[in-house]
Structures are given as C-alpha cells and as structure tokens.
Write a protein that holds these residues in place. Sequence first.
Motif, PDB file in Angstrom:
ATOM      1  N   ALA A 162       0.821  -1.214   0.000  1.00 16.46           N
ATOM      2  CA  ALA A 162       0.000   0.000   0.000  1.00 16.46           C
ATOM      3  C   ALA A 162       0.850   1.257   0.000  1.00 16.46           C
ATOM      4  N   GLU A 163       2.093   1.156   0.482  1.00 19.22           N
ATOM      5  CA  GLU A 163       3.003   2.297   0.448  1.00 19.22           C
ATOM      6  C   GLU A 163       3.657   2.447  -0.920  1.00 19.22           C
ATOM      7  N   GLY A 164       3.393   1.488  -1.811  1.00 18.18           N
ATOM      8  CA  GLY A 164       3.954   1.567  -3.151  1.00 18.18           C
ATOM      9  C   GLY A 164       5.287   0.879  -3.291  1.00 18.18           C
ATOM     10  N   ARG A 165       5.646   0.015  -2.313  1.00 21.51           N
ATOM     11  CA  ARG A 165       6.945  -0.655  -2.372  1.00 21.51           C
ATOM     12  C   ARG A 165       6.932  -1.791  -3.392  1.00 21.51           C
ATOM     13  N   SER A 166       8.050  -1.964  -4.070  1.00 24.43           N
ATOM     14  CA  SER A 166       8.215  -3.099  -4.977  1.00 24.43           C
ATOM     15  C   SER A 166       8.469  -4.363  -4.170  1.00 24.43           C
ATOM     16  N   ASN A 167       8.401  -5.530  -4.827  1.00 23.55           N
ATOM     17  CA  ASN A 167       8.690  -6.785  -4.128  1.00 23.55           C
ATOM     18  C   ASN A 167      10.089  -6.775  -3.531  1.00 23.55           C
ATOM     19  N   ALA A 168      11.044  -6.254  -4.293  1.00 22.04           N
ATOM     20  CA  ALA A 168      12.427  -6.214  -3.803  1.00 22.04           C
ATOM     21  C   ALA A 168      12.543  -5.324  -2.572  1.00 22.04           C
ATOM     22  N   ALA A 169      11.844  -4.171  -2.603  1.00 24.02           N
ATOM     23  CA  ALA A 169      11.890  -3.253  -1.458  1.00 24.02           C
ATOM     24  C   ALA A 169      11.214  -3.865  -0.237  1.00 24.02           C
ATOM     25  N   ILE A 170      10.136  -4.607  -0.460  1.00 22.37           N
ATOM     26  CA  ILE A 170       9.466  -5.284   0.647  1.00 22.37           C
ATOM     27  C   ILE A 170      10.407  -6.317   1.264  1.00 22.37           C
ATOM     28  N   GLY A 171      11.091  -7.056   0.413  1.00 23.31           N
ATOM     29  CA  GLY A 171      12.032  -8.057   0.902  1.00 23.31           C
ATOM     30  C   GLY A 171      13.131  -7.442   1.740  1.00 23.31           C
ATOM     31  N   ARG A 172      13.656  -6.297   1.296  1.00 24.02           N
ATOM     32  CA  ARG A 172      14.714  -5.621   2.063  1.00 24.02           C
ATOM     33  C   ARG A 172      14.201  -5.124   3.399  1.00 24.02           C
ATOM     34  N   THR A 173      12.971  -4.582   3.396  1.00 18.25           N
ATOM     35  CA  THR A 173      12.397  -4.059   4.633  1.00 18.25           C
ATOM     36  C   THR A 173      12.164  -5.164   5.661  1.00 18.25           C
ATOM     37  N   LEU A 174      11.649  -6.296   5.200  1.00 18.79           N
ATOM     38  CA  LEU A 174      11.318  -7.401   6.105  1.00 18.79           C
ATOM     39  C   LEU A 174      12.467  -8.392   6.271  1.00 18.79           C
ATOM     40  N   VAL A 175      13.545  -8.159   5.522  1.00 19.51           N
ATOM     41  CA  VAL A 175      14.725  -9.038   5.553  1.00 19.51           C
ATOM     42  C   VAL A 175      14.323 -10.478   5.215  1.00 19.51           C
ATOM     43  N   VAL A 176      13.652 -10.630   4.079  1.00 20.54           N
ATOM     44  CA  VAL A 176      13.282 -11.947   3.569  1.00 20.54           C
ATOM     45  C   VAL A 176      13.616 -11.988   2.086  1.00 20.54           C
ATOM     46  N   SER A 177      13.629 -13.179   1.517  1.00 19.89           N
ATOM     47  CA  SER A 177      13.974 -13.337   0.111  1.00 19.89           C
ATOM     48  C   SER A 177      12.835 -12.873  -0.799  1.00 19.89           C
ATOM     49  N   ASP A 178      13.189 -12.619  -2.069  1.00 19.82           N
ATOM     50  CA  ASP A 178      12.160 -12.257  -3.047  1.00 19.82           C
ATOM     51  C   ASP A 178      11.130 -13.361  -3.180  1.00 19.82           C
ATOM     52  N   GLY A 179      11.605 -14.614  -3.102  1.00 17.71           N
ATOM     53  CA  GLY A 179      10.685 -15.743  -3.200  1.00 17.71           C
ATOM     54  C   GLY A 179       9.679 -15.759  -2.068  1.00 17.71           C
ATOM     55  N   ALA A 180      10.148 -15.420  -0.858  1.00 21.76           N
ATOM     56  CA  ALA A 180       9.238 -15.385   0.293  1.00 21.76           C
ATOM     57  C   ALA A 180       8.195 -14.284   0.123  1.00 21.76           C
ATOM     58  N   VAL A 181       8.634 -13.130  -0.404  1.00 25.02           N
ATOM     59  CA  VAL A 181       7.687 -12.032  -0.643  1.00 25.02           C
ATOM     60  C   VAL A 181       6.630 -12.460  -1.656  1.00 25.02           C
ATOM     61  N   GLU A 182       7.061 -13.092  -2.736  1.00 28.13           N
ATOM     62  CA  GLU A 182       6.116 -13.551  -3.759  1.00 28.13           C
ATOM     63  C   GLU A 182       5.122 -14.549  -3.172  1.00 28.13           C
ATOM     64  N   LYS A 183       5.615 -15.418  -2.285  1.00 30.26           N
ATOM     65  CA  LYS A 183       4.719 -16.394  -1.657  1.00 30.26           C
ATOM     66  C   LYS A 183       3.680 -15.694  -0.783  1.00 30.26           C
ATOM     67  N   HIS A 184       4.119 -14.714   0.013  1.00 29.09           N
ATOM     68  CA  HIS A 184       3.184 -13.986   0.874  1.00 29.09           C
ATOM     69  C   HIS A 184       2.146 -13.231   0.031  1.00 29.09           C
ATOM     70  N   ILE A 185       2.605 -12.604  -1.054  1.00 28.40           N
ATOM     71  CA  ILE A 185       1.668 -11.870  -1.909  1.00 28.40           C
ATOM     72  C   ILE A 185       0.672 -12.832  -2.551  1.00 28.40           C
ATOM     73  N   GLY A 186       1.159 -13.987  -2.963  1.00 31.25           N
ATOM     74  CA  GLY A 186       0.253 -14.996  -3.520  1.00 31.25           C
ATOM     75  C   GLY A 186      -0.801 -15.417  -2.512  1.00 31.25           C
ATOM     76  N   ASN A 187      -0.389 -15.571  -1.249  1.00 30.41           N
ATOM     77  CA  ASN A 187      -1.344 -15.928  -0.193  1.00 30.41           C
ATOM     78  C   ASN A 187      -2.368 -14.821   0.022  1.00 30.41           C
ATOM     79  N   VAL A 188      -1.893 -13.575  -0.041  1.00 30.27           N
ATOM     80  CA  VAL A 188      -2.806 -12.432   0.108  1.00 30.27           C
ATOM     81  C   VAL A 188      -3.851 -12.452  -1.003  1.00 30.27           C
ATOM     82  N   PHE A 189      -3.403 -12.626  -2.245  1.00 29.33           N
ATOM     83  CA  PHE A 189      -4.338 -12.669  -3.369  1.00 29.33           C
ATOM     84  C   PHE A 189      -5.358 -13.791  -3.181  1.00 29.33           C
ATOM     85  N   ALA A 190      -4.875 -14.952  -2.759  1.00 33.18           N
ATOM     86  CA  ALA A 190      -5.762 -16.104  -2.599  1.00 33.18           C
ATOM     87  C   ALA A 190      -6.805 -15.855  -1.512  1.00 33.18           C
ATOM     88  N   LYS A 191      -6.368 -15.320  -0.366  1.00 29.09           N
ATOM     89  CA  LYS A 191      -7.297 -15.109   0.747  1.00 29.09           C
ATOM     90  C   LYS A 191      -8.306 -14.006   0.457  1.00 29.09           C
TER      91      LYS A 191
END
Length: 214
Positions: A162-191
């Motif tokens: 919602a802040e406009g962050r890219s997947n890479a920026a989200i990963g850096r902020t949360l200190v997780v991999s790009d793959g983990a970010v994609e998985k979380h976003i996929g879960n969000v879309f599904a739910k």
Amino acid sequence: MRIVIAEDSAILRDGLAHLLTLRGHDVVAQVADPASAVTAVDEHRPDVTVLDIRMPPTFTDEGIRVALALRGAHPDLGILVFSQYIEARYAATLLEHGARGIGYLLKDRVADVSEFIDALDRVAYGGTALDPEIVTAMLGARQDRALESLTPRETEVLSLMAEGRSNAAIGRTLVVSDGAVEKHIGNVFAKLGLEPGADEHRRVVAVLRYLDRR
C-alpha cells in the motif's frame, strides 16, 4: 522529468523547485492556486504534479478537487499530494479512481531529499507512494473478514504494498527473500479471492481493499 508545483507557500514552493532543479529535473511551472495548477498542467503537460491540499481560497480541500479534475483530464499524469495534514478521507477519494501514479506524503515526515525524489520518480512512472501514517489513518472500523484472515506477516506485506513498495523493497524491509515475498503476496491474493490474472491489477485491488477498512 517535467514537474508542475502547486503550493501556496512561496518559500516552500521556491525551495522545492530549487532542490528538484539541482537534481536535474525540469520544473516547468510553479503556481499558488488551484486554477493556475489546472492551467499549468494543460499548457505544459508535465510528467507529474506536486499538489498541496489546502490552497486558496478556502484552504480546505482545493488540492484534492484539483487532483481529481486533473486525473480525469490527464489520466497518465502522476499526482503527488504533499501536505502537512493527514486527510484520510481525501486520500481514499483519490485512490478510488485508481492507485496508479498516485502519491501522498507528509511534509513533516520527509526528512531526506532523496526519499522525496524517489517517491516522485515512482509516481511519475505509474507507481504509488503513500506515507505509512496515511495508510494507518485510512484504516477504519469496518471489518473485512478476508483481511482478518491474513497472518501478521501477510498484513505487513500488504501494508508495504500500500506504500507503493516493490517486491524487492518489501524483501529488504522485512529481511526476507524475493521468493518469500512472492509467496506472501500470492497468499494475500488467494485469501482476498483475487483470481489469477494481471498481477498489477490484483495488487491495486488488494491495496484498495486494505485501505478501504474504514
């Protein structure tokens, strides 16, 4: 990048124009009132406009009304609202017309010029830049059961989206991999029941659902 600045404070308007010019951007017009903002955009066709919310004559919602008018007349124009006030209702109104190329930053919270320039660039090229306090203010009492089903980490990811962050920026902020970010976003879309399709569209819809909890 071509920019129109609409700000009634002469000191802030001139200072902002100076900083942007030093960074290599082209400030094509500086104006102090809503009517002049519309004229300047129509004449110069900038990539992005920086708008204050409270401008003459009433110093209430002139900036948002101008933003909505410009959005209708120039759909590809980036619009960055730059205000000292948290106006969640106005932000929600603006986002109802689409989140692409929209930003809302608070003057008191932008301590770094590079941060502002990055947000302006993002908005100019179709991204979104929302101050976290604006996002928080837009959350309200109305509950969305699908949103309530998100895990704390999925909610964090959606908040950063919602802040406009890219997947890479989200990963850096949360200190997780790009793959983990994609998985979380996929879960969000599904739910949220967002069917597979254009990720950009699903991203905007998910963010609007999140921001509409009021």
